[in-house]
Design an enzyme around this catalytic site. Structure first.
Site, PDB file in Angstrom:
ATOM      1  N   VAL A   1      34.512  44.345  38.574  1.00 43.79           N
ATOM      2  CA  VAL A   1      35.381  44.208  39.754  1.00 43.79           C
ATOM      3  C   VAL A   1      36.516  43.261  39.340  1.00 43.79           C
ATOM      4  O   VAL A   1      36.280  42.079  39.121  1.00 43.79           O
ATOM      5  CB  VAL A   1      34.593  43.623  40.950  1.00 43.79           C
ATOM      6  CG1 VAL A   1      35.538  43.328  42.122  1.00 43.79           C
ATOM      7  CG2 VAL A   1      33.501  44.577  41.385  1.00 43.79           C
ATOM      8  N   ASP A   2      37.747  43.770  39.197  1.00 45.84           N
ATOM      9  CA  ASP A   2      38.828  42.891  38.742  1.00 45.84           C
ATOM     10  C   ASP A   2      39.395  42.085  39.907  1.00 45.84           C
ATOM     11  O   ASP A   2      38.963  42.229  41.056  1.00 45.84           O
ATOM     12  CB  ASP A   2      39.893  43.681  37.971  1.00 45.84           C
ATOM     13  CG  ASP A   2      40.693  44.620  38.870  1.00 45.84           C
ATOM     14  OD1 ASP A   2      40.748  44.403  40.089  1.00 45.84           O
ATOM     15  OD2 ASP A   2      41.266  45.586  38.326  1.00 45.84           O
ATOM     16  N   SER A   3      40.388  41.231  39.597  1.00 44.18           N
ATOM     17  CA  SER A   3      40.863  40.262  40.596  1.00 44.18           C
ATOM     18  C   SER A   3      41.450  40.948  41.831  1.00 44.18           C
ATOM     19  O   SER A   3      41.321  40.443  42.943  1.00 44.18           O
ATOM     20  CB  SER A   3      41.905  39.328  39.974  1.00 44.18           C
ATOM     21  OG  SER A   3      43.019  40.074  39.504  1.00 44.18           O
TER      22      SER A   3
END
Lengths: 82, 340
Positions: free
Chosen positions: A39-41
């Site tokens: 899950v990226d930023s």
């Protein structure tokens, strides 16, 4: 009314599955959003906003970077809902 | 009692765009920021962008975009009575870029001024131009969005080096026999004005012993992303409601080209149906701030000529934080105008 850890975890699993396409049954308290769940930023922002709406809590921007694991997020939401 | 002007309905008569020749692929950016092409594409959708030549100015780009818009509208510069330039990268506080543009285009008597509303500047300008025409103040207005952001980007900033780019877009807005520019929904969230900043200020530069670089834009990515997706989708919905239509009446959605992830999430939040064309010019143009909406409109109409005359939701948002959006009828196909 304070939320329980179990009910928040169920909600977070559903949200992460919807936002990031990760099967809910692979999401556990000790999973790291970035390293384990990919899950990226930016997806994290979507998770946070969905969690705010679902649980009726406020998660400030400067708090988001502190939420490294699913457990961090669950415990934060439980704490602020109390 | 004094006499007042009475105007007409307004519409976008044409759009023009200009992009510098030099294509800058991600491979050219990543060396200095320890990143990868894949990472940039995944986070932003950007594959390449255009950088102006060192001697190519904001005015050169603005002039080129205006000339194309004028030609497509089949209108002479003499008929333009007002020019609005939206930019944050013209390197003079005064006189304005707009006065230089009218001089270059050969109508130095037109009303001319710049607006500073960052990435929302073009949509601010469209709203103002439309209202000038509706009130009778102006008849034909050139609205220009232009930026040379490559001069104001820190090539070593891992958060912004891959985002910003250069270009210009312009529209001619003039009279219409029916309403073709909906009400502008605009506002600010000035409590977050430090979320996107261009620093240092002139004061800081004057006090510095060594002035060796231009100011750079920096931004708090997550804060901007949250605001853009969730607050701006609400503003977009308001603009749709204010125009008295529904999302399914749209032919196109042309938001500020900040990030493909923002564009896709906004479209989902607004409920844009699959049948609506969604501008994704950012993939090959990067984020050109005030120029992004007209550039994206021009690119979309080139790829999809059947969209000419259809309804589009425009929305710009950026440093301030400020935003403006409106539903517009896209300009008619220029080839149909010339036949008349």
């Amino acid at each position: 009314m304070a939320l329980t850890q179990a009910e928040v975890l169920i909600g977070i699993k559903e949200i992460v599955e919807e936002v990031a396409g990760i099967p809910a049954d692979t999401i556990e308290m000790d999973k790291n959003f970035t390293d384990d769940l990919d899950v990226d930023s930016l997806s994290m922002v979507e998770v946070v906003v969905a969690a705010e709406e679902r649980f009726g809590v406020k998660i400030p921007d400067d708090q988001v970077s502190e939420l490294a694991t699913v457990g961090d997020a669950v415990n934060f939401i439980v704490k602020v809902s109390a | 009692m004094i006499r007042v002007n009475k105007g007409t309905d307004s519409r976008i008569l044409s759009v023009g765009g200009y992009q510098p020749e030099r294509i800058v692929p991600n491979s050219e950016i990543i060396e200095r920021i320890d990143s990868t092409d894949e990472w940039i594409r995944q986070r932003t959708g950007i594959e390449e962008r255009r950088f102006a030549a060192p001697d190519e100015s904001v005015l050169d780009m603005a002039e080129a975009a205006c000339r194309q818009a004028l030609e497509r509208a089949n209108i002479s510069m003499e008929d333009i009575d007002t020019v609005i330039v939206a930019t944050i990268t013209y390197p003079y506080q005064a006189p304005s870029a707009a006065t230089a543009v009218i001089a270059r285009l050969g109508n130095p008597k037109a009303a001319a001024f710049d607006i500073n509303a960052a990435c929302a500047g073009f949509c601010y300008g469209v709203g103002m131009a439309s209202d000038f025409i509706r009130s009778g103040t102006s008849k034909h207005v050139l609205v220009v969005g232009v930026e040379k952001l490559s001069d104001f980007t820190d090539p070593d900033d891992r958060a912004t080096a891959f985002i910003f780019a250069d270009g210009a877009g312009a529209v001619v807005i003039g009279p219409s026999n029916h309403p073709a520019i909906g009400p502008t929904v605009w506002g600010s969230d000035a409590d977050s004005r430090d979320a996107i900043v261009m620093e240092p200020s002139w004061n800081e530069m004057r006090q510095s012993d060594s002035f060796n670089r231009w100011p750079n834009i920096s931004q708090q990515g997550q804060t901007v992303f949250r605001w853009a997706v969730f607050s701006m989708s609400k503003a977009g919905l308001k603009a749709i409601e204010a125009a008295g239509i529904t999302p399914s009446d749209l032919a196109a959605f042309i938001p500020h080209q900040a990030n493909v992830r923002i564009i896709e999430s906004m479209a989902r939040e607004i409920g844009i149906p699959d049948t609506v064309a969604i501008a994704q010019d950012i993939r090959t143009s990067g984020n050109t701030s005030a120029a992004s909406v007209p550039l994206a409109m021009s690119a979309l109409l080139k790829d999809r000529p059947e969209l000419h005359g259809g309804l589009a939701l425009l929305i710009g948002y950026g440093a301030g934080l400020v935003y403006a959006g409106q539903v517009v009828e896209l300009p008619p196909n220029p080839s149909s105008l010339k036949k008349k």
